[in-house]
Motif scaffolding. Structure first.
Motif, PDB file in Angstrom:
ATOM      1  N   ASN A   4       2.860 -10.252   9.657  1.00 35.03           N
ATOM      2  CA  ASN A   4       3.363 -10.296   8.340  1.00 35.03           C
ATOM      3  C   ASN A   4       4.111  -8.980   7.973  1.00 35.03           C
ATOM      4  OD1 ASN A   4       4.548 -10.379   5.866  1.00 35.03           O
ATOM      5  ND2 ASN A   4       2.623 -11.451   4.819  1.00 35.03           N
ATOM      6  N   VAL A   5       5.523  -8.636   8.401  1.00 32.90           N
ATOM      7  CA  VAL A   5       6.125  -7.496   7.979  1.00 32.90           C
ATOM      8  C   VAL A   5       7.150  -7.727   6.940  1.00 32.90           C
ATOM      9  CG1 VAL A   5       5.708  -6.129  10.176  1.00 32.90           C
ATOM     10  CG2 VAL A   5       7.622  -7.674   9.831  1.00 32.90           C
ATOM     11  N   ALA A   6       7.111  -8.871   6.290  1.00 35.50           N
ATOM     12  CA  ALA A   6       8.109  -9.044   5.186  1.00 35.50           C
ATOM     13  C   ALA A   6       8.192  -8.092   4.043  1.00 35.50           C
ATOM     14  CB  ALA A   6       7.535 -10.401   4.393  1.00 35.50           C
ATOM     15  N   ASN A  54       0.868  -1.160   0.024  1.00 30.49           N
ATOM     16  CA  ASN A  54       0.062  -0.070  -0.006  1.00 30.49           C
ATOM     17  C   ASN A  54       0.789   1.295   0.089  1.00 30.49           C
ATOM     18  OD1 ASN A  54      -2.542   1.289  -0.195  1.00 30.49           O
ATOM     19  ND2 ASN A  54      -2.586   1.127   2.317  1.00 30.49           N
ATOM     20  N   ASN A  55       2.271   1.070  -0.141  1.00 37.79           N
ATOM     21  CA  ASN A  55       2.885   2.238  -0.328  1.00 37.79           C
ATOM     22  C   ASN A  55       3.216   2.863   0.811  1.00 37.79           C
ATOM     23  OD1 ASN A  55       5.044   3.693  -2.041  1.00 37.79           O
ATOM     24  ND2 ASN A  55       3.427   5.274  -2.233  1.00 37.79           N
ATOM     25  N   GLY A  82       5.201  -5.714   2.177  1.00 35.11           N
ATOM     26  CA  GLY A  82       5.532  -5.086   0.751  1.00 35.11           C
ATOM     27  C   GLY A  82       5.364  -3.443   0.679  1.00 35.11           C
ATOM     28  N   ASN A  83       5.868  -2.940   1.421  1.00 37.06           N
ATOM     29  CA  ASN A  83       6.027  -1.422   1.812  1.00 37.06           C
ATOM     30  C   ASN A  83       7.459  -0.851   1.825  1.00 37.06           C
ATOM     31  OD1 ASN A  83       2.933  -0.670   1.911  1.00 37.06           O
ATOM     32  ND2 ASN A  83       2.918  -2.124   3.663  1.00 37.06           N
ATOM     33  N   GLN A  84       7.559   0.342   2.170  1.00 42.79           N
ATOM     34  CA  GLN A  84       8.839   0.913   2.427  1.00 42.79           C
ATOM     35  C   GLN A  84       9.031   1.013   3.846  1.00 42.79           C
ATOM     36  OE1 GLN A  84       6.908   2.541  -0.297  1.00 42.79           O
ATOM     37  NE2 GLN A  84       7.531   0.561  -1.439  1.00 42.79           N
ATOM     38  N   LEU A  95       4.137 -16.276  11.156  1.00 47.83           N
ATOM     39  CA  LEU A  95       5.215 -15.035  11.307  1.00 47.83           C
ATOM     40  C   LEU A  95       6.055 -14.927  10.096  1.00 47.83           C
ATOM     41  CD1 LEU A  95       6.555 -12.943  13.154  1.00 47.83           C
ATOM     42  CD2 LEU A  95       7.832 -14.938  14.087  1.00 47.83           C
ATOM     43  N   LEU A  96       6.076 -13.841   9.266  1.00 46.09           N
ATOM     44  CA  LEU A  96       6.425 -13.619   8.247  1.00 46.09           C
ATOM     45  C   LEU A  96       7.462 -12.294   8.330  1.00 46.09           C
ATOM     46  CD1 LEU A  96       4.167 -15.306   7.150  1.00 46.09           C
ATOM     47  CD2 LEU A  96       5.058 -15.019   4.974  1.00 46.09           C
ATOM     48  N   LEU A  97       8.884 -12.437   8.153  1.00 40.36           N
ATOM     49  CA  LEU A  97       9.823 -11.318   8.538  1.00 40.36           C
ATOM     50  C   LEU A  97      10.877 -11.281   7.513  1.00 40.36           C
ATOM     51  CD1 LEU A  97      10.518 -12.301  12.517  1.00 40.36           C
ATOM     52  CD2 LEU A  97       8.894 -10.551  11.490  1.00 40.36           C
ATOM     53  N   ALA A  98      10.611 -12.025   6.592  1.00 44.20           N
ATOM     54  CA  ALA A  98      11.835 -12.206   5.260  1.00 44.20           C
ATOM     55  C   ALA A  98      12.129 -10.728   4.410  1.00 44.20           C
ATOM     56  CB  ALA A  98      11.476 -13.132   4.518  1.00 44.20           C
ATOM     57  N   ASN A  99      13.111 -10.791   4.252  1.00 46.38           N
ATOM     58  CA  ASN A  99      13.529  -9.680   3.254  1.00 46.38           C
ATOM     59  C   ASN A  99      13.574  -8.235   3.795  1.00 46.38           C
ATOM     60  OD1 ASN A  99      13.863 -11.546   1.052  1.00 46.38           O
ATOM     61  ND2 ASN A  99      11.618 -11.261   0.661  1.00 46.38           N
TER      62      ASN A  99
END
Length: 195
Positions: free
Chosen positions: A118-120, A74-75, A97-99, A141-145
């Motif tokens: 999820n903050v990947a 969502n930018n 998927g944000n910055q 729990l998603l923390l990748a990238n």
């Protein structure tokens, strides 16, 4: 005697309703801070702050409390505000998927009802905070990238508590997932994990 009971009942109702409205106010402030500190006006789906919270894109409200927040892709730009930990009824948080940059909030342990985090695919860094021992309902729990440097906070997660776990390759040795489960978070919506 009846008048005294009536007075106690009124006092109880006043205190009870004040507690509910105070929590709802804290939730509003948390979402408002998130919007302001992550350039909400530039989001792909910006909120109209003049409308009720349950009409904001990506916000799920149940029984007057925020239980779901999906602002993936969502930018969002900037840091996650500390006030976000005041969403104490939160069950699903997806900011992937944000910055986003900076650190995860230290008070995450307040999210005792959280099932999915999820903050990947951001630029988060630093230490993964402790507090996962308080998050006994956490399954996804998603923390990748991201650019985390210290994973000690994850050591509090109970063995095989998670259904889905995604982190850096060097951290895959932890036995955090139930290998018999086939859960995936990528396409999971709040409705799928609310129970």
């Amino acid at each position: 005697m009846k008048l005294a009971n009536y007075c106690y009942l009124l006092i109880f109702l006043f205190v009870f309703s004040s507690t509910i409205s105070a929590q709802s106010y804290r939730e509003f402030i948390a979402l408002h801070d998130l919007y302001q500190k992550t350039n909400g006006e530039k989001w792909n789906s910006p909120w109209n702050l003049d409308t009720p919270i349950d009409q904001w894109e990506g916000v799920t409200v149940k029984d007057g409390h925020v239980v779901g927040l999906d602002l993936s892709n969502n930018n969002l730009e900037g840091e996650i505000p500390m006030t976000l930990v005041n969403l104490r009824h939160l069950k699903n948080l997806n900011l992937s998927g944000n910055q986003l940059k900076g650190k995860l909030p230290n008070g995450m342990r307040r999210w005792e009802a959280l099932k999915s985090l999820n903050v990947a695919d951001n630029s988060l860094e630093g230490t993964i905070p402790k507090g996962f021992s308080k998050m006994g309902k956490l399954k996804y729990l998603l923390l990748a990238n991201n650019d985390f440097e210290d994973y000690q906070g994850l050591e509090e997660i109970q063995k095989q508590q998670l259904i889905a776990f995604d982190m850096a390759n060097e951290f895959k040795h932890l036995d955090l997932m139930d290998v018999n489960s086939m859960g995936r978070l990528a396409d999971t919506k709040y409705e799928d994990i609310k129970h």
